[in-house]
Design an enzyme around this catalytic site. Structure first.
Site, short mmCIF file in Angstrom:
data_model
loop_
_atom_site.label_atom_id
_atom_site.label_comp_id
_atom_site.label_asym_id
_atom_site.label_seq_id
_atom_site.Cartn_x
_atom_site.Cartn_y
_atom_site.Cartn_z
N LYS A 158 0.84 -1.21 0.00
CA LYS A 158 0.00 0.00 0.00
C LYS A 158 0.87 1.25 0.00
O LYS A 158 1.89 1.32 0.72
CB LYS A 158 -0.88 -0.03 1.25
CG LYS A 158 -1.89 1.10 1.38
CD LYS A 158 -2.72 0.90 2.65
CE LYS A 158 -3.80 1.97 2.80
NZ LYS A 158 -4.59 1.77 4.04
N SER B 207 -9.58 1.91 3.42
CA SER B 207 -8.74 2.70 2.56
C SER B 207 -7.76 1.87 1.73
O SER B 207 -7.17 2.39 0.79
CB SER B 207 -7.95 3.72 3.38
OG SER B 207 -7.13 3.06 4.30
N SER C 52 -9.67 -0.55 7.61
CA SER C 52 -9.18 -0.35 6.25
C SER C 52 -8.48 -1.53 5.60
O SER C 52 -8.11 -1.44 4.44
CB SER C 52 -8.22 0.85 6.22
OG SER C 52 -8.96 2.03 6.44
#
Lengths: 101, 499, 487
Positions: free
Chosen positions: B87, B162, B186
């Site tokens: 990420k 997210s 997330s």
């Protein structure tokens, strides 16, 4: 609950965020609603309840006073590599005090 | 793309557990595997848009090094050669890291996150940096400054957030496994919406050094994978004390894979009544109920449990997280790195830089957090929320006297349409209602796919929550259920890969 | 200021920041230092890069506890760090990691003695925090006002700082300065900081208010005090300024003022610092400090005899005057040197050793840019020298000559004396002959003296010293002259 435009401006100043007039109105409304929702928290009975700042129970975590622990220093070049403005090995910024009005 | 010997399935379709066997036996090289994934990325990412930055040279170089080591008779490690996606909120030295924000558009970190270093040391080639909601603030990846990621199950829908990019990459076959971060859900929520496995470790188990901070007392990095067994392997690499993180736990790390097959006989499972109510989509509740029944069949003792403080969880979270974030994001001021928009004086430069560099959701949370901490409001908001957090922790502790794991849907709904919830921030915040309590308690939870909803054919996720540092039990329960549920279908985008 | 209205009282409090002499910064492994090329003692942590985390320096915590204990504070059983939030370009994170309502040390006290007597000054708190970077203001001769732009150097950012806050217990600029001096001495003794005000490793901010007895005056904060002298001058100036304003019927507003050393005045500071809402909240990246009894005992054991106690002991045990005691206690090295020198001097009045150390040795060392740590002269050597002088083996003047050589070579006094044949001639019989010769050669002078003019006596003494190559014992010479002149 409602937040005034002045309060929004004050908070924006504290947070160094330049807002447009539309944004001020929008955030005043949105923040007001979010905080209104958060009233569910304010109405909980927390008498005598200590706050939890951290979910873990550690204490006394230190590093030794030795250079390079736990990570080494950068060279000046590495330190300045991402800088938007550099002069004589320094980070350059505009004047600090606000312009006289 | 070359097929794997003895199978028509391309390497990108296999689980890490399967691939490890092939790599060790020499039937597949790390380079071939990495190549397979890079080609898959090229094939589908223009549609899925899981990646912000793909790093093919770096990945292939690492893969080649692994192959060379094996050829020389060395042992590069059990997981070496299985590529991973990371990420873009995780610092990677020398590789652009944006946190999904314009304010870090040109930022190249001078150091790497501990988690990234551990992956590299374990021989995992990094395929690239995945898309996310800006600064991890969001539940749909629509808040990325760059572009929204699309759910591989339906490209008109969100992958969740997210960590939407990391979840979608695994779901689309663009990564075997990936790393995300979870602050209020997330990892778990996008795992649920994309039909993959996602785990939030206990707070402090995985180092936060190098995780661009959103909420310091809640953030944790964790694995996305195609199976529970894979997630356990990846967690093993990530977990353990880091001297660069003062909040990193010193407890010895257990073997997360050792007890996966122990079954759930006698395991006390508590279904959280607050999270099975009206707000839950019918098909979601149905699949979760079916899974609960299966658990009972497997010998678990299933019961219901009430955790009344969960009703306030979202509100507590949306006071604490933005408050910490407002301080964490103050460093983005145009002075030392990142975007700078000029001004006549420093204050104007700061304000214009942040106005242009941050998106609306980030600004909203900074304002909210600043307000909650400000003079006159601290006690009523932030201070009060921290006390409410204690109540939630006590509620959990009480529940864990009677149960070993707690169960709920991961998300009240399946994947919603892009643009559906962006009008009103509050609507988006409610996506987190099931996941936020575990984050506040600093404990652990996993989301596993438990079928698709009959009404829309979209993945449903089931959440198993455990006590802090009890990943072993959570993984064991998840693995047993996963086996019993049988294989999940693949998204349509998976195609019928014959090559 | 002697005619100031007697019904106004001055109240002073000090806030002191002390840079710790650790090897590395408070929260990262960068070296601590002074000077050098900009941005060369930095890393991702002290530059505030995204994703970085602080890890506290164990020695810095120990030093802070040591300071708190030395100042008589209570040590918090569990203390935590807080974030103090404000934007400034020398702040890498735009928050400072500091301590707020649960500092390391609380409720201590330090005695201060001035001409007006001895008073106990309360220490409100002792806490740990990190220092900021340094700004260089460009285009205005270095001043922040009218600067065109600024340059930031983060070498100093993250240096461990201990903040010491006093109660507003001081009542005069003298007390303020004396307190600051005493505190500086104590910090030097503890070896926790090099307390070089000129380098900024110890900094003061002062709060001063003036009001009738029983009332609270508005607090004026004074900044930019870079020396003890500035501290005193600024407080004295501000005291007068406030009195004059009040006498003229005006009021004092709570404000911050900047001391201008060159012009000798304070000026209002026009930044909006007083409008800051710091939004303190507990630092989530750090865990509490809970000092164990063992750790505290160890730190306590490492605290040496401090200036107040040493001063008292020197006066009591060595019969020194308060003035001399204060001189010798000013640095830890001076007092230790003194005691070792006394031990090496044998049966000699300590006062003599004190004089030789304070008046003769220290001055000469300063001229050579040396100090007690670097000098070749050992305390025992000095003691022996003083012993020789006290026994009359050499004269005081000769002693100074010997001292010069000792400083240059480090050789013991006796060796130098013997080598140069400097033994003082004290025997009456030996000297009588010389004195007699000098008198005979200067009969006219002798006449004048006998006639009542005592002035030329010095000339005769000088002649005698010349004839004896300075080795005549002056006291004996005086005696002989008195005797012979009277005949």
């Amino acid at each position: 609950m409602s937040i005034s435009k002045e309060e929004v401006e004050h908070v924006a100043r504290l947070a160094r965020l330049a807002l447009t007039e539309e944004e001020k109105v929008l955030y005043a409304e949105q923040l007001g609603r979010i905080l209104g929702h958060a009233a569910r928290v304010t109405s909980l009975d927390t008498e005598g309840v200590p706050p939890t700042a951290q979910a873990i129970e550690l204490a006394n975590v230190f590093r030794p006073d030795e250079p390079g622990k736990p990570a080494p220093s950068l060279t000046q070049e590495e330190a300045l590599a991402n800088a938007p403005a550099v002069e004589a090995g320094h980070f350059r910024v505009p004047r600090i005090l606000e312009a006289e009005d | 793309m070359s097929a794997t010997p003895g199978s028509a399935r391309p390497p990108w379709t296999l689980t890490a557990t399967e691939l490890i066997g092939l790599l060790r036996s020499g039937d597949l090289s790390a380079t071939e595997l990495t190549q397979s994934l890079l080609e898959r990325i090229e094939q589908v990412d223009r549609d899925v848009r899981a990646y912000i930055t793909v790093t093919p040279e770096r990945a292939l170089a690492r893969a080649a090094a692994v192959d060379r080591a094996r050829a020389a008779g060395e042992d590069p490690g059990p997981l070496a050669g299985v590529p991973v996606a990371v990420k873009d909120i995780i610092a990677t030295k020398g590789v652009r890291t944006t946190a999904g924000s314009r304010i870090l558009d040109n930022y190249i970190p001078p150091y790497s996150a501990t988690v990234a270093e551990r992956l590299d040391a374990a021989g995992l080639p990094m395929l690239g940096k995945t898309n996310l909601d800006e600064f991890a603030m969001g539940s749909s990846t629509e808040n990325s400054a760059w572009f929204p990621t699309r759910n591989p199950w339906d490209l008109g829908r969100v992958p969740g957030g997210s960590s939407g990019g990391s979840a979608a990459a695994v779901a689309a076959g663009e990564a075997v496994w990936s790393i995300g971060t979870d602050t209020g859900g997330s990892i778990r929520q996008p795992a649920s919406l994309c039909g993959v496995v996602g785990l939030k470790p206990t707070y402090g188990l995985v180092s936060r050094s190098g995780l661009i901070a959103f909420a310091s007392s809640l953030d944790q990095a964790g694995p996305f994978a195609r199976s529970v067994a894979d997630a356990a392997l990846l967690l093993q690499v990530m977990a353990g004390r880091d001297p660069r993180d003062s909040t990193s736990l010193p407890n010895p790390v257990p073997d997360y894979s050792a007890h996966l097959d122990d079954g759930v006989e006698g395991l006390r499972v508590g279904v959280v009544s607050q999270l099975m109510g009206e707000g839950v989509q019918a098909g979601v509740r149905q699949r979760v109920q079916e899974a609960i029944t299966l658990l009972g069949k497997l010998g678990a003792e299933v019961g219901e449990v009430s955790l009344p403080t969960f009703d306030a969880g979202i509100d507590v979270y949306y006071l604490i997280a933005p408050a910490e974030a407002s301080a964490n994001l103050a460093r983005f001021d145009g002075v030392r790195y990142g975007l700078r928009v000029d001004g006549e004086d420093v204050a104007k430069m700061n304000s214009r830089t942040r106005a242009e560099g941050f998106g609306a959701e980030v600004k909203r949370r900074i304002m909210l957090g600043t307000y909650a901490l400000s003079a006159g409001y601290y006690d009523a908001y932030y201070g009060k929320a921290q006390k409410a957090r204690t109540l939630i922790i006590r509620d959990f502790a009480r529940a864990y006297e009677d149960f070993d794991v707690l169960l709920s849907p991961t998300s009240p709904t399946t994947a919603f349409a892009i643009g559906e919830k962006t009008q009103d921030p509050l609507t988006m915040y409610l996506s987190d209602v099931c996941t936020v309590p575990t984050s506040l308690a600093g404990a652990t939870a996993i989301s596993i796919p438990c079928g698709v909803a009959p009404e829309d054919g979209l993945p449903v996720g089931l959440q198993l929550m455990g006590r802090a540092l009890d990943e072993v039990t959570v993984l064991r329960a998840a693995h047993a259920l996963e086996e019993e549920l049988g294989p999940m279908p693949h998204p349509p985008l998976w195609g019928s890969p014959s090559e | 200021m002697s005619d100031a209205a007697p019904e106004l009282l001055t109240t002073i409090g000090l806030e002191i920041h002390c840079e710790l002499a650790t090897a590395t910064k408070m929260f990262c492994g960068c070296a601590v230092g002074f000077g050098g090329e900009p941005n060369t003692r930095v890393c991702q942590v002290c530059l505030g890069h995204p994703g970085t985390l602080p890890v506290p320096n164990e020695r810095a915590v120990a030093y802070a506890i040591k300071i708190a204990l030395a100042l008589g504070c209570r040590i918090a059983p569990s203390s935590i760090f807080h974030r103090k939030n404000y934007f400034y370009p020398d702040m890498p994170k735009n928050y400072q990691i500091s301590q707020y309502d649960i500092p390391l040390g609380l409720a201590g006290s330090l005695d201060v003695t001035t001409g007006a007597g001895t008073r106990a000054i309360g220490i409100t708190r002792v806490h740990l925090e990190e220092d900021t970077g340094k700004s260089l203001h460009m285009g205005s001769g270095g001043r922040i006002h009218d600067a065109d732009y600024s340059l930031e150097d983060f070498n100093r950012a993250g240096t461990p700082l201990v903040e010491i806050v006093t109660e507003p217990d001081m009542t005069s600029p003298d007390e303020g300065r004396t307190f600051a001096q005493e505190l500086r001495s104590i910090l030097e003794y503890l070896e926790v900081s090099d307390v070089r005000l000129e380098e900024g490793s110890m900094r003061f901010d002062a709060n001063i208010s003036v009001a009738p007895p029983g009332e609270r005056g508005a607090k004026v904060e004074v900044k930019n005090l870079n020396s003890l002298r500035s501290l005193h001058r600024a407080l004295a100036y501000e005291e007068v300024r406030q009195r004059e304003v009040l006498a003229g019927g005006g009021t004092i507003d709570q404000s911050t003022r900047h001391w201008d050393e060159k012009s000798g005045v304070t000026r209002p500071l026009r930044t909006k610092e007083h409008a800051f809402d710091y939004r303190y909240f507990p630092e989530p990246d750090l865990v509490p400090i809970k000092p164990s009894p063992e750790w505290l005992e160890g730190i306590t054991a490492g605290i040496p005899e401090l200036p107040p106690a040493r001063r008292r002991r020197f006066i009591a045990d060595y019969g020194l005057t308060p003035y001399d005691a204060a001189l010798l206690v000013a640095t830890r090295a001076a007092g230790t040197f003194f005691e070792d020198a006394v031990a090496g001097a044998g049966n000699v009045e300590p006062k003599l050793v004190a004089n030789w150390l304070a008046n003769d040795l220290l001055g000469r060392l300063a001229e050579r840019s040396e100090d007690l740590a670097t000098t070749k002269v050992t305390p025992q050597n000095l003691g022996a020298l003083v012993g020789l002088v006290a026994a009359g083996s050499i004269s005081g003047n000769q002693g100074k000559v010997v001292l010069d050589e000792m400083i240059a070579t480090g050789r013991p006094a006796a060796e130098i004396v013997d080598e140069r044949g400097l033994r003082q001639v004290s025997g009456r019989s030996e000297l009588e002959a010389v004195v007699g010769e000098v008198l005979a050669a200067n009969a006219d002078v002798v006449e004048r003296i006998r006639a009542g003019d005592t002035k030329p006596q010095g000339f005769l003494v000088g002649q005698i010293m010349r004839a004896t190559k300075g080795q005549a014992n002056p006291a004996v010479v005086q005696e002989l002259l008195r005797d012979l002149l009277q005949r």
